[in-house]
Design a protein around this motif. Sequence first.
Motif, PDB file in Angstrom:
ATOM      1  N   ARG A  18      -8.083  34.873  29.513  1.00 32.51           N
ATOM      2  CA  ARG A  18      -9.267  35.716  29.439  1.00 32.51           C
ATOM      3  C   ARG A  18     -10.207  35.108  28.397  1.00 32.51           C
ATOM      4  N   ALA A  19     -11.488  35.399  28.499  1.00 32.83           N
ATOM      5  CA  ALA A  19     -12.454  34.885  27.527  1.00 32.83           C
ATOM      6  C   ALA A  19     -13.543  35.923  27.279  1.00 32.83           C
ATOM      7  N   VAL A  20     -14.022  35.965  26.052  1.00 28.87           N
ATOM      8  CA  VAL A  20     -15.164  36.801  25.669  1.00 28.87           C
ATOM      9  C   VAL A  20     -16.169  35.883  24.987  1.00 28.87           C
TER      10      VAL A  20
ATOM     11  N   ILE B 282     -16.809  31.538  21.536  1.00 27.67           N
ATOM     12  CA  ILE B 282     -15.985  31.942  22.674  1.00 27.67           C
ATOM     13  C   ILE B 282     -14.616  32.345  22.144  1.00 27.67           C
ATOM     14  N   LEU B 283     -14.191  33.552  22.487  1.00 27.19           N
ATOM     15  CA  LEU B 283     -12.868  34.043  22.119  1.00 27.19           C
ATOM     16  C   LEU B 283     -11.937  33.848  23.312  1.00 27.19           C
ATOM     17  N   PHE B 284     -10.799  33.236  23.071  1.00 30.21           N
ATOM     18  CA  PHE B 284      -9.818  32.993  24.124  1.00 30.21           C
ATOM     19  C   PHE B 284      -8.635  33.942  23.960  1.00 30.21           C
ATOM     20  N   PHE B 285      -8.224  34.554  25.065  1.00 29.56           N
ATOM     21  CA  PHE B 285      -7.124  35.509  25.061  1.00 29.56           C
ATOM     22  C   PHE B 285      -6.131  35.181  26.170  1.00 29.56           C
ATOM     23  N   GLU B 286      -4.937  35.790  26.064  1.00 29.97           N
ATOM     24  CA  GLU B 286      -3.983  35.834  27.155  1.00 29.97           C
ATOM     25  C   GLU B 286      -3.669  37.295  27.458  1.00 29.97           C
ATOM     26  N   ASP B 287      -3.526  37.623  28.745  1.00 30.27           N
ATOM     27  CA  ASP B 287      -3.232  38.994  29.170  1.00 30.27           C
ATOM     28  C   ASP B 287      -1.722  39.196  29.183  1.00 30.27           C
ATOM     29  N   ASN B 288      -1.212  39.905  28.194  1.00 28.84           N
ATOM     30  CA  ASN B 288       0.232  40.106  28.075  1.00 28.84           C
ATOM     31  C   ASN B 288       0.810  40.925  29.215  1.00 28.84           C
TER      32      ASN B 288
ATOM     33  N   ALA C  21       1.818  30.214  29.630  1.00 34.67           N
ATOM     34  CA  ALA C  21       0.512  30.850  29.426  1.00 34.67           C
ATOM     35  C   ALA C  21      -0.248  30.163  28.301  1.00 34.67           C
ATOM     36  N   ASN C  22       0.451  29.862  27.206  1.00 34.73           N
ATOM     37  CA  ASN C  22      -0.207  29.163  26.094  1.00 34.73           C
ATOM     38  C   ASN C  22      -0.673  27.774  26.516  1.00 34.73           C
ATOM     39  N   GLN C  23       0.131  27.107  27.357  1.00 34.12           N
ATOM     40  CA  GLN C  23      -0.278  25.790  27.839  1.00 34.12           C
ATOM     41  C   GLN C  23      -1.548  25.892  28.684  1.00 34.12           C
ATOM     42  N   SER C  24      -1.599  26.886  29.546  1.00 34.55           N
ATOM     43  CA  SER C  24      -2.798  27.091  30.373  1.00 34.55           C
ATOM     44  C   SER C  24      -4.011  27.402  29.516  1.00 34.55           C
ATOM     45  N   ASN C  25      -3.791  28.211  28.470  1.00 35.69           N
ATOM     46  CA  ASN C  25      -4.906  28.557  27.595  1.00 35.69           C
ATOM     47  C   ASN C  25      -5.412  27.324  26.863  1.00 35.69           C
ATOM     48  N   GLY C  26      -4.499  26.451  26.462  1.00 39.48           N
ATOM     49  CA  GLY C  26      -4.907  25.202  25.828  1.00 39.48           C
ATOM     50  C   GLY C  26      -5.734  24.340  26.765  1.00 39.48           C
ATOM     51  N   MET C  27      -5.341  24.291  28.040  1.00 38.59           N
ATOM     52  CA  MET C  27      -6.142  23.549  29.014  1.00 38.59           C
ATOM     53  C   MET C  27      -7.527  24.166  29.145  1.00 38.59           C
ATOM     54  N   LEU C  28      -7.592  25.492  29.194  1.00 39.16           N
ATOM     55  CA  LEU C  28      -8.879  26.177  29.296  1.00 39.16           C
ATOM     56  C   LEU C  28      -9.771  25.842  28.105  1.00 39.16           C
ATOM     57  N   GLN C  29      -9.205  25.869  26.917  1.00 43.21           N
ATOM     58  CA  GLN C  29      -9.979  25.548  25.718  1.00 43.21           C
ATOM     59  C   GLN C  29     -10.558  24.140  25.807  1.00 43.21           C
ATOM     60  N   LEU C  30      -9.745  23.189  26.255  1.00 44.13           N
ATOM     61  CA  LEU C  30     -10.223  21.807  26.371  1.00 44.13           C
ATOM     62  C   LEU C  30     -11.315  21.686  27.434  1.00 44.13           C
ATOM     63  N   VAL C  31     -11.134  22.359  28.555  1.00 45.95           N
ATOM     64  CA  VAL C  31     -12.141  22.309  29.615  1.00 45.95           C
ATOM     65  C   VAL C  31     -13.474  22.854  29.101  1.00 45.95           C
ATOM     66  N   VAL C  32     -13.447  24.023  28.465  1.00 49.34           N
ATOM     67  CA  VAL C  32     -14.684  24.617  27.937  1.00 49.34           C
ATOM     68  C   VAL C  32     -15.310  23.704  26.895  1.00 49.34           C
ATOM     69  N   TRP C  33     -14.491  23.208  25.971  1.00 44.48           N
ATOM     70  CA  TRP C  33     -14.963  22.346  24.885  1.00 44.48           C
ATOM     71  C   TRP C  33     -15.656  21.109  25.449  1.00 44.48           C
ATOM     72  N   THR C  34     -15.050  20.507  26.474  1.00 44.10           N
ATOM     73  CA  THR C  34     -15.606  19.293  27.060  1.00 44.10           C
ATOM     74  C   THR C  34     -16.875  19.591  27.849  1.00 44.10           C
TER      75      THR C  34
ATOM     76  N   ALA D 207      -7.523  31.971  20.197  1.00 41.02           N
ATOM     77  CA  ALA D 207      -8.359  31.042  19.430  1.00 41.02           C
ATOM     78  C   ALA D 207      -9.818  31.459  19.497  1.00 41.02           C
ATOM     79  N   GLN D 208     -10.607  30.885  18.588  1.00 41.84           N
ATOM     80  CA  GLN D 208     -12.043  31.141  18.520  1.00 41.84           C
ATOM     81  C   GLN D 208     -12.767  29.794  18.522  1.00 41.84           C
ATOM     82  N   MET D 209     -13.832  29.686  19.330  1.00 41.63           N
ATOM     83  CA  MET D 209     -14.572  28.420  19.442  1.00 41.63           C
ATOM     84  C   MET D 209     -16.051  28.632  19.124  1.00 41.63           C
ATOM     85  N   PRO D 210     -16.446  28.466  17.859  1.00 40.94           N
ATOM     86  CA  PRO D 210     -17.876  28.522  17.537  1.00 40.94           C
ATOM     87  C   PRO D 210     -18.579  27.257  18.050  1.00 40.94           C
ATOM     88  N   PHE D 211     -19.813  27.432  18.546  1.00 40.54           N
ATOM     89  CA  PHE D 211     -20.539  26.279  19.081  1.00 40.54           C
ATOM     90  C   PHE D 211     -22.027  26.408  18.785  1.00 40.54           C
TER      91      PHE D 211
END
Length: 200
Positions: free
Chosen positions: A50-52, A97-103, A124-137, A173-177
């Motif tokens: 999830r993301a906000v 961008i705030l990154f979440f996982e739905d428990n 789930a954490n691995q998927s979230n890490g991939m999401l963070q990298l995709v957004v960051w890139t 995680a939190q991603m300021p940009f």
Amino acid sequence: MAKDFLTALKERRSYYGISKDITVSDARIQEIVEEAVKYTPTSFNSQTSRAVVLLGEQHDKLWSFTEDILRDIVGNAEAFKSTADKMESFRSGYGTILFFEDNNVIAQLQQDYASYADNFPIWANQSNGMLQLVVWTLLEQEGLGASLQHYNPLIDEKVKLEWSIPENWRLIAQMPFGKPTFEPGEKEFQPIEERVKIKK
């Protein structure tokens, strides 16, 4: 012209000098995050991430109350100065961008596939890490600088209250940009032959 993905991946760095002076529209930022969440792979196609996206005053609010929480923990004003400077550098950006996982989704998968139960939180954490990298890139492709921060669990309760986040969403995680204001230093790499082995 947009950078190709590999170039953007190579140039993706942690930018701590960022400003609000961006030329990318809010609609484009929303599109980047939505498409990344939609297309980043997840185990069992579970789609747990999830993301906000916080923009403008909402972004500023996050780093102001994070600073307040950390100040209460550190106490000593002199010792807190470097942390306050870091908070100001994040607040100087355009958004976070705030990154979440739905428990709840993870728990249901654990119930449905009991033999894999221990692995679902890991996957789930691995998927979230991939999401963070995709957004960051993708942000890098748009000429934006970002960094990845982890002030959870210290800010979790306040984040959930402030933005009515479902209780079952776990902050990752939190991603300021924002617009980069200075370039990071050269990145050092370990010898690639020590990290990748090819067997024929």
